[in-house]
Scaffold this motif. Structure first.
Motif, mmCIF file in Angstrom:
data_model
loop_
_atom_site.group_PDB
_atom_site.id
_atom_site.type_symbol
_atom_site.label_atom_id
_atom_site.label_comp_id
_atom_site.label_asym_id
_atom_site.label_seq_id
_atom_site.Cartn_x
_atom_site.Cartn_y
_atom_site.Cartn_z
ATOM 1 N N ALA A 1 6.195 9.548 -5.275
ATOM 2 C CA ALA A 1 5.749 10.176 -6.530
ATOM 3 C C ALA A 1 6.924 10.305 -7.489
ATOM 4 O O ALA A 1 6.803 10.068 -8.693
ATOM 5 C CB ALA A 1 5.133 11.542 -6.255
ATOM 6 N N ARG A 2 8.088 10.666 -6.927
ATOM 7 C CA ARG A 2 9.271 10.782 -7.783
ATOM 8 C C ARG A 2 9.643 9.422 -8.358
ATOM 9 O O ARG A 2 10.012 9.302 -9.523
ATOM 10 C CB ARG A 2 10.436 11.374 -6.994
ATOM 11 C CG ARG A 2 10.204 12.841 -6.666
ATOM 12 C CD ARG A 2 11.368 13.435 -5.902
ATOM 13 N NE ARG A 2 11.056 14.808 -5.526
ATOM 14 C CZ ARG A 2 11.114 15.279 -4.276
ATOM 15 N NH1 ARG A 2 11.492 14.499 -3.293
ATOM 16 N NH2 ARG A 2 10.796 16.523 -4.035
ATOM 17 N N VAL A 3 9.536 8.386 -7.512
ATOM 18 C CA VAL A 3 9.842 7.044 -7.995
ATOM 19 C C VAL A 3 8.872 6.662 -9.121
ATOM 20 O O VAL A 3 9.276 6.147 -10.167
ATOM 21 C CB VAL A 3 9.768 6.020 -6.841
ATOM 22 C CG1 VAL A 3 9.893 4.606 -7.381
ATOM 23 C CG2 VAL A 3 10.848 6.296 -5.821
ATOM 24 N N ASP B 1 7.267 18.562 -9.713
ATOM 25 C CA ASP B 1 7.192 19.594 -10.750
ATOM 26 C C ASP B 1 8.553 19.836 -11.384
ATOM 27 O O ASP B 1 9.565 19.918 -10.690
ATOM 28 C CB ASP B 1 6.697 20.913 -10.142
ATOM 29 C CG ASP B 1 5.249 21.162 -10.458
ATOM 30 O OD1 ASP B 1 4.826 20.816 -11.575
ATOM 31 O OD2 ASP B 1 4.536 21.699 -9.595
ATOM 32 N N ILE B 2 8.578 19.939 -12.708
ATOM 33 C CA ILE B 2 9.772 20.431 -13.372
ATOM 34 C C ILE B 2 9.437 21.825 -13.894
ATOM 35 O O ILE B 2 8.269 22.236 -13.862
ATOM 36 C CB ILE B 2 10.238 19.502 -14.509
ATOM 37 C CG1 ILE B 2 9.105 19.260 -15.501
ATOM 38 C CG2 ILE B 2 10.736 18.186 -13.953
ATOM 39 C CD1 ILE B 2 9.520 18.458 -16.714
ATOM 40 N N LEU B 3 10.432 22.539 -14.357
ATOM 41 C CA LEU B 3 10.202 23.942 -14.732
ATOM 42 C C LEU B 3 9.011 24.105 -15.664
ATOM 43 O O LEU B 3 8.160 24.969 -15.461
ATOM 44 C CB LEU B 3 11.451 24.511 -15.405
ATOM 45 C CG LEU B 3 12.410 25.234 -14.474
ATOM 46 C CD1 LEU B 3 13.631 25.683 -15.251
ATOM 47 C CD2 LEU B 3 11.728 26.436 -13.835
ATOM 48 N N SER C 1 0.862 -1.165 0.000
ATOM 49 C CA SER C 1 0.000 0.000 0.000
ATOM 50 C C SER C 1 0.900 1.217 0.000
ATOM 51 O O SER C 1 1.153 1.853 0.997
ATOM 52 C CB SER C 1 -0.963 -0.064 1.180
ATOM 53 O OG SER C 1 -0.752 0.932 2.080
ATOM 54 N N THR C 2 1.427 1.472 -1.173
ATOM 55 C CA THR C 2 2.369 2.574 -1.317
ATOM 56 C C THR C 2 1.630 3.831 -1.749
ATOM 57 O O THR C 2 0.874 3.785 -2.713
ATOM 58 C CB THR C 2 3.410 2.220 -2.400
ATOM 59 O OG1 THR C 2 3.913 0.922 -2.118
ATOM 60 C CG2 THR C 2 4.532 3.214 -2.430
ATOM 61 N N PRO C 3 1.834 4.922 -1.035
ATOM 62 C CA PRO C 3 1.169 6.174 -1.439
ATOM 63 C C PRO C 3 1.870 6.789 -2.645
ATOM 64 O O PRO C 3 2.476 7.850 -2.548
ATOM 65 C CB PRO C 3 1.298 7.045 -0.194
ATOM 66 C CG PRO C 3 2.530 6.547 0.485
ATOM 67 C CD PRO C 3 2.656 5.097 0.172
ATOM 68 N N TRP C 4 1.788 6.084 -3.795
ATOM 69 C CA TRP C 4 2.569 6.468 -4.971
ATOM 70 C C TRP C 4 2.481 7.943 -5.316
ATOM 71 O O TRP C 4 3.481 8.582 -5.571
ATOM 72 C CB TRP C 4 2.109 5.664 -6.187
ATOM 73 C CG TRP C 4 2.535 4.239 -6.155
ATOM 74 C CD1 TRP C 4 1.729 3.161 -5.937
ATOM 75 C CD2 TRP C 4 3.853 3.723 -6.334
ATOM 76 N NE1 TRP C 4 2.460 2.009 -5.967
ATOM 77 C CE2 TRP C 4 3.777 2.322 -6.218
ATOM 78 C CE3 TRP C 4 5.093 4.307 -6.579
ATOM 79 C CZ2 TRP C 4 4.889 1.488 -6.333
ATOM 80 C CZ3 TRP C 4 6.196 3.479 -6.703
ATOM 81 C CH2 TRP C 4 6.091 2.092 -6.578
ATOM 82 N N LEU C 5 1.264 8.450 -5.414
ATOM 83 C CA LEU C 5 1.138 9.800 -5.960
ATOM 84 C C LEU C 5 0.948 10.847 -4.882
ATOM 85 O O LEU C 5 0.848 12.034 -5.181
ATOM 86 C CB LEU C 5 -0.016 9.847 -6.975
ATOM 87 C CG LEU C 5 0.117 8.814 -8.108
ATOM 88 C CD1 LEU C 5 -1.062 8.875 -9.034
ATOM 89 C CD2 LEU C 5 1.411 9.037 -8.890
ATOM 90 N N THR C 6 0.898 10.428 -3.625
ATOM 91 C CA THR C 6 0.667 11.421 -2.576
ATOM 92 C C THR C 6 1.888 11.650 -1.713
ATOM 93 O O THR C 6 1.952 12.628 -0.971
ATOM 94 C CB THR C 6 -0.516 11.018 -1.675
ATOM 95 O OG1 THR C 6 -0.380 9.641 -1.332
ATOM 96 C CG2 THR C 6 -1.839 11.248 -2.365
ATOM 97 N N THR D 1 1.385 12.991 -12.203
ATOM 98 C CA THR D 1 1.250 13.457 -10.816
ATOM 99 C C THR D 1 0.679 14.866 -10.740
ATOM 100 O O THR D 1 0.375 15.339 -9.658
ATOM 101 C CB THR D 1 2.627 13.512 -10.133
ATOM 102 O OG1 THR D 1 3.420 14.478 -10.815
ATOM 103 C CG2 THR D 1 3.325 12.174 -10.171
ATOM 104 N N GLY D 2 0.555 15.526 -11.873
ATOM 105 C CA GLY D 2 0.155 16.937 -11.850
ATOM 106 C C GLY D 2 1.214 17.786 -11.165
ATOM 107 O O GLY D 2 0.941 18.887 -10.709
#
Lengths: 295, 510, 395
Positions: free
Chosen positions: B362-364, B459-461, B352-357, B442-443
């Motif tokens: 999220a980086r992974v 976020d990237i630039l 139960s990995t909080p992938w996107l939160t 991920t927005g």
């Protein structure tokens, strides 16, 4: 017989030692490669339409998702598909046409400023258009002040924006192909009295048809895939969107997260591109690899 | 007489038609005060004319369409970012100064209560067909006027019908009510200025609304005065009217603010911290993905470039599938698969990995998806590079008794790296702007809690810029977004320049 | 040939120049939310044909201001557009809307509704619908129906989770908008307000005394799985029967009906008795300041948009509650819309000041930090309040 057996077993041992593990790795990588595709397919036929209950083999199979996809009047998939086609076909035609004209003269004629043009193109193509997406939005907005049909929310400016980057997209690739065509043919035609445009139309274009097809398809796929500039220029109007921007609407919003119709639409949009890619694999891959030096 | 061929006529029609079209557009841009576009279009028209009609030189004829479009849609936007970066172009600063002051004056008006509604009728002056409104003012006197002037009427100038309606003014008949609608476009723009600052404006086709201004504008000193409180407002350097006590009036206007967009990201801690994080992740992400992607691709190429192995073509075809699925769609599918707990990935692996939160997960997730979409390309170029190694070299090494490891580290690897290095740098430059993989997955989130402007851990630039300009809950800040795109231009430029240099040295080596 | 060309050029230039950029008189363009265009079209048709006007309804809007802040001044905006009332402040401050004080018939709407579309002492929008979130109860899991009190809700959820019948208590999106009722119920508020009018943005209540005192309750509920912290918009836990309760809006109804869930809509009980107040939102029609059809648009607003029939037609199409008092009186109290409306009457209007933009950022982030376990509720809200005060220049 004995020798054959021995050989066999030797071969088998060799296979076990040197080849088998490669297939095992291959299997894992294959699973990774097709992972999202498989779930896209299973989601499309799973009538429960929810990510949380989705199984690899859907428990409730059916075509409900497709029916939903085609009957949603506020998310008109067919209109999106048509929009995508209109934008992608016209813009890639523009990109190939304009690029071919420029590539022809850059390959065949020697003139002052040729080197400068070539290096300018090289520099420009390092900076993808999407870097200036904010400005493009503002500029198209200014267009719209004077000409409605060139403003935000219309497809024509989007086509022009994509088509306008023709020189930066595939001129180098086309030029290097034209360079491989022997100049002797042009010379012969010139002696027969053909002018430069006739040489282009009657000799170069037919010879370069395969590369045109490849560049066209690469442009086409690239534009179908474009999200940022498309969403910025076309905006939120349900009837103006493309498939790429529109399908995303399905998975937004509470209880509106329509995984089922989304995967169904994604599958429908993927099939043609995937088929094309696999059939023209050899050409497209060589185009991708050679064209990618420029980003 | 020389015969004029069909194709020639067509060509002339096309050329002149195009020139005409461009000239018309240029003129319209001129009228609408879009100076650059107007100049550019006039210039384009004359260039087209000189290239296709006057000049005998060929290259220009082939280059011009591409060059003009490139200038307009690729180069101009880049420089335009530079211009916008020095303005406060954002929500609340969209109007011109005149429009903004007009809006302040208009919006603050207080309706004046009159005992009876002020009804009006419409008269057309015969000679000019100019529209005038005739009405009975609150002091029971009759007036005629429009935006330009208003005069009091003498009872003798008017003729009434039996039911008290005005029938004519100076012998000029008033319009019947079914006629009035035809002049709606003129009527709706009429503002009648009565004495003591009271203005009358039509609110429908028979009623005028009287109102009194709260602000008056003195153009010569560029000052707004609140007539009720006496407070005075002057323009500040951010395109807004402000009083001495610091009260701001809305709306503001678009103004040049110099370097403030640039300095604010350095001095304002709320912007600096997230921006630094975004910038770091932009570079780290690009670096990691090219490294991982290449290593993965290279290893696969080594494994599958084995002569005793069958079904290599099958593997190759499957491996490039990520390239063949429209990436927008595949990334969206991934985002669904990564849903925490209920998502497919968590269910398959019973985690139960909080992938996107969670920021790190999220980086992974971003890296996994990017790896998925880049390894096919890396596999293809590595395979190409390995196959391009001359077999004599490898044979020579074998004869010299070099171990396979040695052959690999000392011969194969350097040769492969040398061949693909420019491609890797180009991929790195592209990965800096891998908008889709970030924004659709991920927005850019999860968002930092201390950031003004919704910057997030992934976020990237380019995605941050997009959010600032188009998605910001805090208003669309085009000026700031443009300033950040310039930063992005510099970043991409530096890496590409490095790549070009590298490529040049490669060419020299070969 | 060349001369012919130049002549041709001149003639066509003259011709094109003479075509004035004409906008068809008698056309009104209205931008509405995507999915609602059919309802607007149907409700405007009779008026349009009677007056010989074309009413052009375009689905262009989603959340926010329809892009009006950019399109309006560019002259690319419509004559009228719909937006939810919390955009009022930002729209006014951008200078893209026109005051409708002289159009609106205030007596046709409840005071809370008109205050939502008022800003700087002027009225800016004509209200159509009121929408708010409410509690949905899964009647299969909870045959007794909607909870009367918070204790009721809490014990039902806890026992269902304990028995393994449910995995969580309330399916909700963990952010400011969806958690506002619970936030309100333990004493938090965004800005201090007087009768729904938010004038004082200096007084931030994200870390009010009462809230800080009760903050531990929220931590307890989260730990007890009363709230579904997976924090996705996908409400599947509720529609799959894995949760007894969910926070839903009118927009969720279609999905729930399609999923075949048996549910009941009700108000949300507060911890200390009474009702936990959600934010109510008003959908209203706004007028573009740069419209070239000022009077026609006003006529349409008065004769169509402001009527009870219009409010009723639109709300019927999207399950929301009519803003118009007369139209609201005809809604069946037992219907879904009626129940949303009944709870909505007890809710507080969402602040319409432009400062809300900053609030959402910090407030939502605080909820996210709390849900992901990064901070306790009290600490998260306290730091959000501090950040917000800095951003707004308070203190």
């Amino acid at each position: 017989m004995k020798i054959a057996l021995l050989l066999d077993s030797k071969k088998f041992k060799f296979w076990m030692r040197k080849v088998l593990w490669r297939h095992l790795v291959g299997f894992v990588v294959v699973a990774f490669s097709v992972f999202p595709l498989i779930w896209m397919i299973s989601g499309a036929f799973d009538v429960t339409g929810q990510i949380s209950t989705q199984m690899l083999i859907p428990t409730h199979k059916g075509l409900d998702n497709f029916a939903q996809l085609f009957s949603n009047s506020s998310k008109p998939f067919l209109i999106w598909a048509r929009n995508s086609m209109v934008v992608a076909i016209s813009a890639s035609a523009m990109q190939v046409g304009i690029g071919a004209l420029a590539a022809y003269t850059l390959s065949r004629h020697r003139f002052k400023g040729r080197k400068l043009t070539l290096s300018t193109i090289l520099i420009v193509q390092m900076f993808p258009q999407l870097l200036a997406a904010t400005s493009l939005f503002l500029i198209i907005n200014t267009f719209g002040k004077s000409f409605m049909f060139l403003g935000l929310g219309h497809q024509l400016p989007l086509i022009l924006v994509f088509g306008g980057s023709a020189l930066g997209v595939n001129t180098w690739m086309l030029k290097s192909f034209f360079d491989t065509l022997p100049t002797e043919i042009d010379e012969a035609a010139k002696i027969d009295g053909a002018d430069h445009f006739q040489i282009f139309r009657k000799i170069i274009v037919p010879l370069a048809t395969p590369i045109f097809v490849v560049t066209f398809l690469l442009s086409f796929i690239g534009i179908l895939n474009e999200y940022l500039i498309t969403s910025v220029i076309l905006g939120l109007d349900g009837n103006k969107m493309t498939v790429a921007v529109g399908l995303q609407q399905f998975i937004y919003g509470q209880y509106g997260k329509n995984w089922g119709p989304f995967t169904a639409g994604a599958l429908l949009a993927t099939i043609p591109v995937l088929t094309l890619f696999i059939f023209l694999q050899k050409h497209l891959v060589s185009g991708l690899v050679s064209g990618s030096t420029k980003g | 007489m020389k015969k004029i061929s069909m194709s020639k006529i067509l060509r002339y029609l096309l050329t002149y038609g195009l020139i005409t079209l461009i000239l018309v557009m240029a003129t319209k841009f001129l009228q609408d005060r879009a100076w650059f576009l107007s100049v550019f279009f006039y210039l384009s028209a004359s260039l087209i004319f000189s290239t296709y009609v006057i000049s005998k030189k060929t290259p220009g004829k082939y280059l011009l369409p591409g060059v003009l479009l490139l200038c307009l849609f690729h180069i101009y936007p880049a420089f335009y970012s530079g211009a916008v970066a020095f303005t406060n172009d954002s929500n609340g600063h969209q109007l011109s100064k005149t429009q903004a002051i007009d809006a302040i004056l208009q919006d603050s008006k207080i309706p004046v209560q009159t005992e009876l509604p002020i009804n009006y009728q419409v008269v057309l002056k015969d000679s000019t067909r100019e529209v005038f409104l005739v009405f009975k003012y609150s002091d029971s006197s009759y007036w005629i006027g429009n935006s330009k002037s208003v005069v009091k009427l003498d009872q003798s100038q008017l003729k009434f019908s039996i039911n008290g309606q005005i029938q004519s003014v100076d012998g000029q008949k008033v319009l019947a009510s079914d006629q009035v609608e035809r002049y709606i476009n003129q009527i709706q723009n009429i503002t009648i200025k009565m004495a003591s600052e009271i203005t009358l404006q039509p609110i429908d086709l028979e009623t005028l609304e009287a109102s009194q201004p709260v602000f008056t504008y003195n153009a010569s000193v560029d000052q707004l005065t609140n007539v009720l409180s006496g407070e005075k407002y002057q323009p500040n350097d951010n395109g807004q009217m402000v009083s001495d006590s610091g009260e701001l009036l809305y709306p503001g206007w678009k103004a040049n603010i110099g370097w403030r967009n640039f300095t604010s990201v350095i001095t304002d801690k709320e912007m600096r911290t997230p921006l630094l994080a975004v910038l770091t992740w932009t570079i780290v992400n690009a670096f990691l993905i090219v490294t991982f992607g290449f290593l993965f691709g290279l290893v696969l190429a080594l494994i599958f470039n084995y002569k005793h192995m069958r079904s290599k073509r099958f593997y190759r075809t499957i491996f490039i599938i990520p390239l063949a699925i429209p990436s927008v769609l595949s990334i969206l599918v991934w985002s669904g698969l990564f849903t925490a707990e209920t998502g497919v990935i968590d269910r398959i692996f019973h985690i139960s990995t909080p992938w996107l939160t969670d920021p790190w997960w999220a980086r992974v997730a971003v890296l996994i998806v990017e790896l998925w979409s880049t390894f096919p390309y890396m596999f293809l170029i590595s395979t190409g590079a390995i196959q391009a190694i001359p077999s004599e070299i490898l044979e020579a090494a074998e004869i010299d008794g070099a171990s396979p490891t040695k052959t690999f580290t000392q011969i194969k690897l350097p040769l492969v790296v040398r061949t693909v290095a420019p491609l890797l740098i180009a991929s790195g430059a592209m990965a800096l702007n891998n908008f889709g993989a970030i924004y659709l997955l991920t927005g850019g989130g999860p968002t930092f809690s201390n950031s003004n402007g919704n910057a997030g851990a992934t976020d990237i630039l380019i995605s941050y810029t997009y959010k600032l300009a188009f998605n910001g809950q805090e208003g669309n800040n085009y000026g700031l977004a443009s300033a950040l795109s310039i930063l992005n231009f510099v970043l991409v430029g530096a890496i590409s320049l490095y790549g070009l240099r590298k490529m040049k040295t490669m060419e020299e080596i070969n | 040939m060349q001369r012919l060309g130049v002549g041709l050029l001149a003639v066509s230039l003259a011709f094109l120049g003479s075509i004035a950029p004409a906008q068809a008189a008698g056309t009104l363009t209205v931008w509405v939310n995507s999915g609602e265009e059919a309802a607007y079209k149907a409700a405007s048709e009779a008026w349009a044909s009677k007056n010989g006007v074309t009413v052009n309804i375009v689905a262009k809007c989603g959340l926010g201001d329809c892009g009006m802040s950019k399109l309006g001044p560019a002259g690319a905006g419509p004559d009228l557009f719909t937006a939810s009332h919390d955009n009022t402040g930002a729209l006014v401050k951008s200078g893209v809307v026109t005051s409708l004080s002289s159009v609106i018939k205030k007596s046709a709407y409840p005071a809370a509704v008109t205050s939502g579309v008022s800003f700087n002492y002027q009225q800016w929008g004509i209200p159509i619908a009121v929408s708010n979130i409410a509690l949905a109860t899964n009647l299969t899991l909870v045959p007794t129906g909607a909870p009367k009190t918070w204790k009721d809700l809490e014990s039902t959820a806890t026992s269902l989770i304990a028995s393994g019948k449910a995995s969580v208590g309330i399916v909700t999106h963990i952010d400011g908008y969806f958690m506002q009722p619970f936030f309100d119920s333990i004493g938090g508020y965004v800005f201090s307000n007087k009768n729904g009018s938010y004038i004082n943005t200096k007084q931030v209540g994200l870390n009010s005394k009462a809230l800080m005192k009760n903050a531990a309750l929220m931590d307890g509920w989260l730990a007890a799985k009363i709230f579904d912290k997976s924090n996705t918009y996908d409400g599947s836990n509720f529609s799959n029967g894995k949760a007894p309760y969910a926070i839903v809006g009118p927009w969720s109804i279609d999905g729930l009906d399609k999923a075949g869930v048996k549910y009941e809509i009700s108000s949300i009980p507060a911890v200390n008795g009474g009702t936990a107040r959600a934010f109510s939102g008003v959908t209203a029609v706004y007028m573009n300041r740069f419209t070239k059809n000022n009077l026609l648009a006003r006529k349409y607003l008065v004769e169509v948009v402001q009527t009870a029939a219009f409010s009723k037609a639109i709300t019927k199409a999207n399950n929301s509650y009519p803003a118009n008092i007369e139209a609201a009186a005809t809604v069946d109290a037992k219907s879904v819309a009626g129940k949303f409306g009944a709870y909505g009457a007890l809710c507080i209007p969402m602040p319409n000041v432009s400062e809300m933009n900053n609030v959402w950022t910090y407030w939502n982030n605080a909820f996210a930090d709390w849900a992901s376990g990064k901070a306790k509720f009290g600490a998260a809200m306290d730091s959000a309040a501090k950040n917000l005060n800095t951003a707004l220049g308070n203190k």
